[in-house]
Design a protein around this motif. Sequence first.
Motif, mmCIF file in Angstrom:
data_model
loop_
_atom_site.group_PDB
_atom_site.id
_atom_site.type_symbol
_atom_site.label_atom_id
_atom_site.label_comp_id
_atom_site.label_asym_id
_atom_site.label_seq_id
_atom_site.Cartn_x
_atom_site.Cartn_y
_atom_site.Cartn_z
ATOM 1 N N VAL A 175 0.849 -1.178 0.000
ATOM 2 C CA VAL A 175 0.000 0.000 0.000
ATOM 3 C C VAL A 175 0.891 1.237 0.000
ATOM 4 O O VAL A 175 2.074 1.170 0.327
ATOM 5 C CB VAL A 175 -0.938 0.040 1.232
ATOM 6 N N MET A 176 0.312 2.348 -0.389
ATOM 7 C CA MET A 176 1.047 3.593 -0.320
ATOM 8 C C MET A 176 1.330 3.943 1.140
ATOM 9 O O MET A 176 0.648 3.464 2.043
ATOM 10 C CB MET A 176 0.247 4.706 -1.000
ATOM 11 N N GLN A 177 2.330 4.768 1.326
ATOM 12 C CA GLN A 177 2.728 5.134 2.688
ATOM 13 C C GLN A 177 1.754 6.166 3.233
ATOM 14 O O GLN A 177 2.075 7.336 3.422
ATOM 15 C CB GLN A 177 4.172 5.632 2.660
ATOM 16 N N ASN A 178 0.533 5.683 3.486
ATOM 17 C CA ASN A 178 -0.576 6.530 3.884
ATOM 18 C C ASN A 178 -1.448 5.755 4.865
ATOM 19 O O ASN A 178 -1.821 4.616 4.599
ATOM 20 C CB ASN A 178 -1.379 6.923 2.645
ATOM 21 N N PRO A 179 -1.797 6.340 6.015
ATOM 22 C CA PRO A 179 -2.508 5.590 7.044
ATOM 23 C C PRO A 179 -3.899 5.110 6.655
ATOM 24 O O PRO A 179 -4.375 4.101 7.183
ATOM 25 C CB PRO A 179 -2.556 6.561 8.229
ATOM 26 N N SER A 187 -8.496 -3.429 8.368
ATOM 27 C CA SER A 187 -9.904 -3.655 8.717
ATOM 28 C C SER A 187 -10.494 -4.812 7.926
ATOM 29 O O SER A 187 -11.458 -5.447 8.360
ATOM 30 C CB SER A 187 -10.722 -2.381 8.483
ATOM 31 N N LEU A 188 -9.916 -5.107 6.778
ATOM 32 C CA LEU A 188 -10.374 -6.233 5.958
ATOM 33 C C LEU A 188 -9.612 -7.520 6.267
ATOM 34 O O LEU A 188 -9.857 -8.554 5.633
ATOM 35 C CB LEU A 188 -10.228 -5.892 4.467
ATOM 36 N N GLY A 189 -8.671 -7.449 7.203
ATOM 37 C CA GLY A 189 -7.926 -8.647 7.598
ATOM 38 C C GLY A 189 -6.675 -8.913 6.797
ATOM 39 O O GLY A 189 -6.026 -9.944 6.967
ATOM 40 N N GLY A 190 -6.323 -7.975 5.924
ATOM 41 C CA GLY A 190 -5.120 -8.160 5.115
ATOM 42 C C GLY A 190 -3.877 -7.663 5.830
ATOM 43 O O GLY A 190 -3.947 -7.068 6.906
ATOM 44 N N SER A 191 -2.742 -7.913 5.226
ATOM 45 C CA SER A 191 -1.469 -7.450 5.756
ATOM 46 C C SER A 191 -0.972 -6.317 4.869
ATOM 47 O O SER A 191 -0.578 -6.545 3.719
ATOM 48 C CB SER A 191 -0.448 -8.596 5.779
ATOM 49 N N ALA A 192 -1.024 -5.094 5.405
ATOM 50 C CA ALA A 192 -0.629 -3.917 4.626
ATOM 51 C C ALA A 192 0.871 -3.683 4.751
ATOM 52 O O ALA A 192 1.408 -3.615 5.849
ATOM 53 C CB ALA A 192 -1.389 -2.694 5.113
ATOM 54 N N VAL A 193 1.544 -3.556 3.607
ATOM 55 C CA VAL A 193 2.987 -3.340 3.588
ATOM 56 C C VAL A 193 3.263 -2.001 2.904
ATOM 57 O O VAL A 193 3.250 -1.917 1.668
ATOM 58 C CB VAL A 193 3.724 -4.476 2.848
ATOM 59 N N PRO A 194 3.497 -0.928 3.673
ATOM 60 C CA PRO A 194 3.805 0.367 3.044
ATOM 61 C C PRO A 194 5.118 0.275 2.262
ATOM 62 O O PRO A 194 6.103 -0.270 2.751
ATOM 63 C CB PRO A 194 3.948 1.312 4.240
ATOM 64 N N MET A 195 5.096 0.805 1.040
ATOM 65 C CA MET A 195 6.280 0.661 0.184
ATOM 66 C C MET A 195 6.276 1.743 -0.883
ATOM 67 O O MET A 195 5.220 2.088 -1.431
ATOM 68 C CB MET A 195 6.266 -0.728 -0.475
ATOM 69 N N THR A 202 9.462 -5.031 -8.349
ATOM 70 C CA THR A 202 10.449 -6.050 -7.992
ATOM 71 C C THR A 202 10.004 -6.849 -6.776
ATOM 72 O O THR A 202 10.221 -8.067 -6.717
ATOM 73 C CB THR A 202 11.815 -5.386 -7.715
ATOM 74 N N ALA A 203 9.352 -6.180 -5.811
ATOM 75 C CA ALA A 203 8.890 -6.870 -4.608
ATOM 76 C C ALA A 203 7.827 -7.915 -4.942
ATOM 77 O O ALA A 203 7.820 -9.021 -4.376
ATOM 78 C CB ALA A 203 8.343 -5.863 -3.600
ATOM 79 N N VAL A 204 6.927 -7.585 -5.868
ATOM 80 C CA VAL A 204 5.928 -8.570 -6.304
ATOM 81 C C VAL A 204 6.605 -9.697 -7.072
ATOM 82 O O VAL A 204 6.338 -10.882 -6.852
ATOM 83 C CB VAL A 204 4.854 -7.915 -7.191
ATOM 84 N N GLN A 205 7.483 -9.331 -7.965
ATOM 85 C CA GLN A 205 8.185 -10.306 -8.799
ATOM 86 C C GLN A 205 8.962 -11.311 -7.966
ATOM 87 O O GLN A 205 8.980 -12.514 -8.259
ATOM 88 C CB GLN A 205 9.124 -9.554 -9.740
ATOM 89 N N GLN A 206 9.564 -10.845 -6.872
ATOM 90 C CA GLN A 206 10.386 -11.711 -6.017
ATOM 91 C C GLN A 206 9.589 -12.384 -4.915
ATOM 92 O O GLN A 206 10.141 -13.192 -4.161
ATOM 93 C CB GLN A 206 11.526 -10.888 -5.412
ATOM 94 N N GLY A 207 8.300 -12.044 -4.790
ATOM 95 C CA GLY A 207 7.469 -12.671 -3.779
ATOM 96 C C GLY A 207 7.589 -12.065 -2.393
ATOM 97 O O GLY A 207 7.078 -12.624 -1.416
ATOM 98 N N THR A 208 8.239 -10.923 -2.290
ATOM 99 C CA THR A 208 8.332 -10.231 -1.002
ATOM 100 C C THR A 208 6.948 -9.804 -0.537
ATOM 101 O O THR A 208 6.641 -9.814 0.665
ATOM 102 C CB THR A 208 9.250 -9.002 -1.110
ATOM 103 N N ILE A 209 6.109 -9.413 -1.474
ATOM 104 C CA ILE A 209 4.702 -9.131 -1.208
ATOM 105 C C ILE A 209 3.869 -9.965 -2.182
ATOM 106 O O ILE A 209 4.366 -10.439 -3.206
ATOM 107 C CB ILE A 209 4.369 -7.637 -1.378
#
Length: 331
Positions: A175-179, A187-195, A202-209
């Motif tokens: 997610v964007m670096q925004n609260p 609130s939806l039960g996901g894991s938010a990763v500010p980036m 690259t993070a998606v491609q490598q499976g980091t997120i």
Amino acid sequence: MTIALKLKTLSLAVAVAAIGITGPAMAQTVMKLGWTTSDGAKDPYAIGARAFKEEVEKRTGGKIEVQLYPNRQLGDEKDMVEGMRFGTIDAGIITNAVVANVAPAFQLNDLPFLFSSEEQAHKVLDGDVGQRLGKELESKGLYVLGFMEGGFRNMINNVRPVVEPKDVGGVKYRVMQNPVYIDMFSSLGGSAVPMAWGETFTAVQQGTIDGLEIPVAVISSNKYNEVTKFLSLTNHTYSVIELLVSKRNFDRLPEDQRKAVREAAKAATAAQREAAYANVKELLADLESKGMKVNKISNPAAFRESVKPVYDKFRRPIGNDLMDAALKAVQ
């Protein structure tokens, strides 16, 4: 005529010619406009930038030249916003969530499921609510020239399609670096990763997120179909992208040029919105043909119920009056 006199006459002629050429050029103002996504034909940021350039140069008779800098050439969005505030960058097309880090009232635009259609969003942003938001930025050294359209944001990932709120659970979303975005996914039960945007592909491609949330046009123009499987049309947030200019630099322009630029921005915003909307259906079909699995959510009301705590939490930083005005306008 002596050789010396001929040379002197020739030098004078060259000097006069040079004055004729460089005079207008010296009077011309260069406005550097940046954005972080591609310069693709269907990229909503690029569409807006090109429309703005065309309108400004036409309406100022070429007195202002708008130079375009896509693909983070002027830095990430946070860097560009800071540059505009200090006058080192002239203009940018910036994602709303980044603007909200400077003026918290802009968090209003990122509230999940606030707008039900593009037309509704246009009406609110072009009216009193949009004017109030613009005033918030002036004290920060920025002018809003237009609320352009990134399109509704959707969820893409490599784990599962999102049909119900529970499908968001356990999936790592950039997610964007925004609260507001962080709290929405929480609130939806996901894991938010500010980036930062520049690190995301690259993070998606490598499976980091596992995935991210993003408008359809940006998926296509930045080739996210090559690294993600599932596209779920959650339409959770109407993506506003602000056309901003440096107040410090803009105020230096003659009054007639300021007026022309504002009129150009209004025309460019209308053209950009129309083009961005028209592109979505075509792009969805193209993404499906390239292998993305596209689905709709089953019950939007269930998602709205899940994110109610986000509205309660951000009422104060947005401002009671502004939030009430927006909620009344979308009823």
